[in-house]
Design a protein around this motif. Structure first.
Motif, PDB file in Angstrom:
ATOM      1  N   LEU A 164       0.606   3.497   7.438  1.00  0.00           N
ATOM      2  CA  LEU A 164       1.384   3.999   6.304  1.00  0.00           C
ATOM      3  C   LEU A 164       0.509   4.194   5.083  1.00  0.00           C
ATOM      4  O   LEU A 164       0.616   5.194   4.361  1.00  0.00           O
ATOM      5  CB  LEU A 164       2.524   3.033   5.991  1.00  0.00           C
ATOM      6  N   MET A 165      -0.375   3.228   4.846  1.00  0.00           N
ATOM      7  CA  MET A 165      -1.306   3.269   3.730  1.00  0.00           C
ATOM      8  C   MET A 165      -2.725   3.252   4.279  1.00  0.00           C
ATOM      9  O   MET A 165      -2.953   2.910   5.441  1.00  0.00           O
ATOM     10  CB  MET A 165      -1.082   2.071   2.806  1.00  0.00           C
ATOM     11  N   ARG A 166      -3.690   3.615   3.450  1.00  0.00           N
ATOM     12  CA  ARG A 166      -5.091   3.540   3.838  1.00  0.00           C
ATOM     13  C   ARG A 166      -5.913   3.227   2.601  1.00  0.00           C
ATOM     14  O   ARG A 166      -5.475   3.448   1.467  1.00  0.00           O
ATOM     15  CB  ARG A 166      -5.559   4.860   4.444  1.00  0.00           C
ATOM     16  N   LEU A 167      -7.111   2.697   2.823  1.00  0.00           N
ATOM     17  CA  LEU A 167      -8.030   2.516   1.710  1.00  0.00           C
ATOM     18  C   LEU A 167      -8.601   3.874   1.320  1.00  0.00           C
ATOM     19  O   LEU A 167      -8.854   4.719   2.183  1.00  0.00           O
ATOM     20  CB  LEU A 167      -9.160   1.560   2.089  1.00  0.00           C
ATOM     21  N   PRO A 168      -8.820   4.112   0.032  1.00  0.00           N
ATOM     22  CA  PRO A 168      -9.400   5.383  -0.400  1.00  0.00           C
ATOM     23  C   PRO A 168     -10.873   5.448  -0.032  1.00  0.00           C
ATOM     24  O   PRO A 168     -11.456   4.467   0.437  1.00  0.00           O
ATOM     25  CB  PRO A 168      -9.197   5.353  -1.913  1.00  0.00           C
ATOM     26  N   ARG A 169     -11.488   6.587  -0.263  1.00  0.00           N
ATOM     27  CA  ARG A 169     -12.915   6.727   0.073  1.00  0.00           C
ATOM     28  C   ARG A 169     -13.763   5.733  -0.712  1.00  0.00           C
ATOM     29  O   ARG A 169     -14.838   5.318  -0.264  1.00  0.00           O
ATOM     30  CB  ARG A 169     -13.388   8.158  -0.140  1.00  0.00           C
ATOM     31  N   SER A 170     -13.325   5.315  -1.877  1.00  0.00           N
ATOM     32  CA  SER A 170     -13.967   4.217  -2.594  1.00  0.00           C
ATOM     33  C   SER A 170     -12.888   3.484  -3.372  1.00  0.00           C
ATOM     34  O   SER A 170     -11.827   4.029  -3.662  1.00  0.00           O
ATOM     35  CB  SER A 170     -15.063   4.719  -3.542  1.00  0.00           C
ATOM     36  N   GLY A 171     -13.149   2.218  -3.701  1.00  0.00           N
ATOM     37  CA  GLY A 171     -12.158   1.430  -4.417  1.00  0.00           C
ATOM     38  C   GLY A 171     -11.315   0.601  -3.465  1.00  0.00           C
ATOM     39  O   GLY A 171     -11.457   0.673  -2.246  1.00  0.00           O
ATOM     40  N   THR A 172     -10.423  -0.192  -4.031  1.00  0.00           N
ATOM     41  CA  THR A 172      -9.681  -1.179  -3.246  1.00  0.00           C
ATOM     42  C   THR A 172      -8.174  -0.971  -3.254  1.00  0.00           C
ATOM     43  O   THR A 172      -7.465  -1.687  -2.549  1.00  0.00           O
ATOM     44  CB  THR A 172      -9.965  -2.596  -3.783  1.00  0.00           C
ATOM     45  N   THR A 173      -7.670  -0.036  -4.025  1.00  0.00           N
ATOM     46  CA  THR A 173      -6.226   0.162  -4.119  1.00  0.00           C
ATOM     47  C   THR A 173      -5.768   1.149  -3.054  1.00  0.00           C
ATOM     48  O   THR A 173      -6.182   2.311  -3.057  1.00  0.00           O
ATOM     49  CB  THR A 173      -5.825   0.698  -5.507  1.00  0.00           C
ATOM     50  N   PRO A 174      -4.911   0.724  -2.101  1.00  0.00           N
ATOM     51  CA  PRO A 174      -4.494   1.609  -1.015  1.00  0.00           C
ATOM     52  C   PRO A 174      -3.749   2.840  -1.525  1.00  0.00           C
ATOM     53  O   PRO A 174      -3.078   2.810  -2.554  1.00  0.00           O
ATOM     54  CB  PRO A 174      -3.573   0.727  -0.166  1.00  0.00           C
ATOM     55  N   VAL A 175      -3.867   3.915  -0.761  1.00  0.00           N
ATOM     56  CA  VAL A 175      -3.176   5.167  -1.043  1.00  0.00           C
ATOM     57  C   VAL A 175      -2.399   5.557   0.214  1.00  0.00           C
ATOM     58  O   VAL A 175      -2.711   5.111   1.314  1.00  0.00           O
ATOM     59  CB  VAL A 175      -4.161   6.283  -1.447  1.00  0.00           C
ATOM     60  N   PRO A 176      -1.377   6.408   0.090  1.00  0.00           N
ATOM     61  CA  PRO A 176      -0.564   6.766   1.265  1.00  0.00           C
ATOM     62  C   PRO A 176      -1.349   7.576   2.295  1.00  0.00           C
ATOM     63  O   PRO A 176      -2.223   8.369   1.957  1.00  0.00           O
ATOM     64  CB  PRO A 176       0.574   7.600   0.664  1.00  0.00           C
ATOM     65  N   ASP A 177      -0.996   7.366   3.577  1.00  0.00           N
ATOM     66  CA  ASP A 177      -1.525   8.206   4.649  1.00  0.00           C
ATOM     67  C   ASP A 177      -0.358   8.781   5.451  1.00  0.00           C
ATOM     68  O   ASP A 177       0.082   9.880   5.192  1.00  0.00           O
ATOM     69  CB  ASP A 177      -2.480   7.429   5.544  1.00  0.00           C
ATOM     70  N   ALA A 178       0.194   8.028   6.418  1.00  0.00           N
ATOM     71  CA  ALA A 178       1.401   8.510   7.097  1.00  0.00           C
ATOM     72  C   ALA A 178       2.586   8.530   6.139  1.00  0.00           C
ATOM     73  O   ALA A 178       3.528   9.297   6.309  1.00  0.00           O
ATOM     74  CB  ALA A 178       1.715   7.647   8.308  1.00  0.00           C
ATOM     75  N   ALA A 179       2.526   7.666   5.149  1.00  0.00           N
ATOM     76  CA  ALA A 179       3.589   7.631   4.143  1.00  0.00           C
ATOM     77  C   ALA A 179       3.357   8.695   3.075  1.00  0.00           C
ATOM     78  O   ALA A 179       2.225   9.071   2.772  1.00  0.00           O
ATOM     79  CB  ALA A 179       3.658   6.255   3.496  1.00  0.00           C
ATOM     80  N   GLU A 180       4.452   9.158   2.531  1.00  0.00           N
ATOM     81  CA  GLU A 180       4.409  10.018   1.342  1.00  0.00           C
ATOM     82  C   GLU A 180       4.338   9.160   0.098  1.00  0.00           C
ATOM     83  O   GLU A 180       3.672   9.486  -0.885  1.00  0.00           O
ATOM     84  CB  GLU A 180       5.655  10.892   1.330  1.00  0.00           C
TER      85      GLU A 180
END
Length: 535
Positions: free
Chosen positions: A74-90
């Motif tokens: 649902l979430m993933r780590l961004p290319r850098s940094g530690t705050t997850p961003v959505p992937d399968a989730a909107e």
């Protein structure tokens, strides 16, 4: 993670690229050669662990690198940094002030690689399946705080937690929460073998020899709907017996990139390999090494024995003589660079000293020399593990207070199974972060369902400090709880941290994106790699 005695910058900026190949980022495919990643490790199916690529069992960095590229979360780590961003989730987020109800809305049009639609029911199935199978080798403990999962409609998933957990979004970004096809994966048992059916950025084809993977071929998934920008069409992951053979393949041009298991001599050699068209990048790392104790084993059940070992281990000698300063001494289970880190072991024990260790044992009426076997895995943590363990043996035995023998185990899966079964007294382990948070260097090792299966328990850490830290959305505010936990671990010594390492990526100089090749949890991001023009 390897521990450092120098403070690193905040993790949010750790993985900004320092260098990368120049030129365009034309992907492999369209008639071009695939990008080849060399891996000095084994992924194998065994009787004890028959499903190395099932997220219900997979719990090591190499298997997770495969799953991150093929299964969505649902979430993933961004290319850098530690705050997850959505992937399968909107979108995802807590919907209450107590951090106990977490709601996600899925993207539209999600499909598995076999054409089946991915719905909220598949998300619920995947989480419930992980918890039902409850595999002792797997990462199920990361989902312990989930009470129930609801699916009000085909695009909505609601997680009800048993208690607040501010790290929950990061856990949903790990393969422990990977979404599998409910029409393919068995509900109550592992999906044995090497097949993967996912909705991630790549489809997967496995080549194997017997029960071991020799090559994993990742082909860009045209049906992927998520947040990753895929910069190539095909990647091959080739598995080698050791890092020396991986390096040889890199220098010959048979491999385009390698990043794990490098010995100190290899690091020095690759740093100076520009004439062979190799680019080399160093970045702060989260890998650590430590010793784990079966605290019920007679030889080390008295904490005075473990404290005496903490007073004798010379970390500076380890990082100098074994690793040539490609790692740094580690004085806590929480790495330098993470919020809440303190040097608890140095504060309590100071510099190594035989006299202090002898006094500790005498005061506890321990008969010396204390005899036990120190066990390690011969082929999972790189070529220097054996040398490291034997130097530890020498440090302890030279004191005349210990009589330590050393034993190596070839099979990683057998090593893990034996350790979980309490068959080792003291054993050597490494750790890559599941999530880039101090919580992940304390919680997995403490409690009834701990990753190591060690019998050590501490009520204050389990019932007070970890729950309190998870109520803090501001992770800086959680630092005080983590500091207390580190001091308790330093006093009881169920674990003995040794060193914190740096990360390295070596690549042919026409490979672009190497500055983004690793995320903040040391995960390999093969979708960032491209083939460009060498300097």
């Amino acid at each position: 993670m390897n521990r450092k005695t120098l403070v690193l910058p905040a993790l949010a900026g750790l993985l900004a690229p320092v260098l990368a190949a120049c030129g365009s980022t034309d992907g492999a495919g369209d008639g071009g050669d695939p990008i080849v990643v060399g891996v000095a490790a084994q992924i194998e199916a065994t009787k004890a662990a028959p499903a190395p690529l099932d997220p219900a069992q997979a719990y090591d960095v190499d298997a997770w690198n495969v799953l991150r590229s093929t299964l969505q979360t649902l979430m993933r780590l961004p290319r850098s940094g530690t705050t997850p961003v959505p992937d399968a989730a909107e979108s995802c987020g807590f919907r209450d002030t107590q951090n106990e109800q977490y709601r996600c809305t899925l993207r539209s049009g999600l499909k598995f690689s076999n054409g089946h639609a991915l719905t909220a029911e598949d998300v619920k199935f995947s989480i419930d399946r992980m918890r039902t199978i409850n595999n002792s080798n797997g990462p199920v403990a990361l989902l312990d705080d989930i009470d129930t999962v609801e699916t009000p409609d085909a695009k909505t998933v609601v997680f009800h937690l048993t208690k607040p957990d501010a790290t929950f979004s990061q856990k949903l970004a790990t393969p422990a929460a990977a979404i599998v096809d409910s029409q393919v994966y068995p509900k109550n048992r592992l999906y044995n073998g090497f097949d993967v059916v996912g909705s991630g950025p790549y489809t997967l084809k496995i080549e194997r020899s017997g029960n071991r993977i020799t090559k994993a071929v990742f082909t860009k998934n045209p049906g992927y709907k998520g947040g990753m920008g895929v910069k190539n069409d095909k990647v091959e992951m080739r598995f080698f017996a050791d890092s020396a053979s991986t390096e040889q393949a890199l220098r010959k041009g048979d491999v385009d990139l390698m990043n794990r298991g490098l010995g100190s001599d290899q690091v020095r050699g690759l740093e100076n390999a520009r004439a062979q068209h190799i680019a080399f990048q160093e970045m702060p790392g989260q890998e650590i090494r430590y010793l784990a104790f079966n605290t019920k084993a007679p030889a080390v059940s008295n904490k005075a024995v473990r404290q005496a070992m903490a007073q004798l281990v010379n970390r500076s000698e380890l990082v100098r003589n074994v690793y040539s300063y490609t790692s740094d001494p580690l004085y806590s289970m929480v790495p330098t660079g993470l919020t809440g880190h303190i040097n608890s072991f140095f504060t309590k024990y100071g510099n190594p000293g035989v006299a202090a260790a002898r006094k500790t044992l005498q005061q506890a009426n321990i008969t010396t020399p204390v005899k036990f076997t120190l066990t390690y895995t011969t082929n999972h943590y790189g070529p220097s593990s054996g040398k490291e363990v034997r130097l530890l043996q020498k440090q302890l035995n030279d004191s005349k207070l210990f009589d330590v023998s050393v034993k190596g185990v070839d099979s990683w899966q057998q090593y893990r199974t034996n350790a979980l079964g309490g068959k080792y007294t003291v054993y050597h382990m490494g750790w890559f972060a599941d999530i880039p948070d101090a919580d992940n260097y304390i919680a997995p090792f403490i409690g009834k369902r701990n990753f190591l299966g060690i019998p050590y328990r501490n009520t204050k850490i389990e019932s007070q400090l970890i729950p309190a830290s998870r109520q803090e959305t501001d992770r800086n505010a959680a630092g005080a709880d983590f500091k207390q936990a580190q001091d308790i671990i330093a006093d009881d010594v169920p674990l003995l941290p040794l060193w914190q390492g740096k990360q390295y990526v070596a690549a042919r100089d026409d490979i672009t994106g190497i500055g983004w090749a690793l995320n903040s949890a040391s995960g390999l991001q093969i979708w960032e790699l491209g083939r460009g023009v060498a300097d």
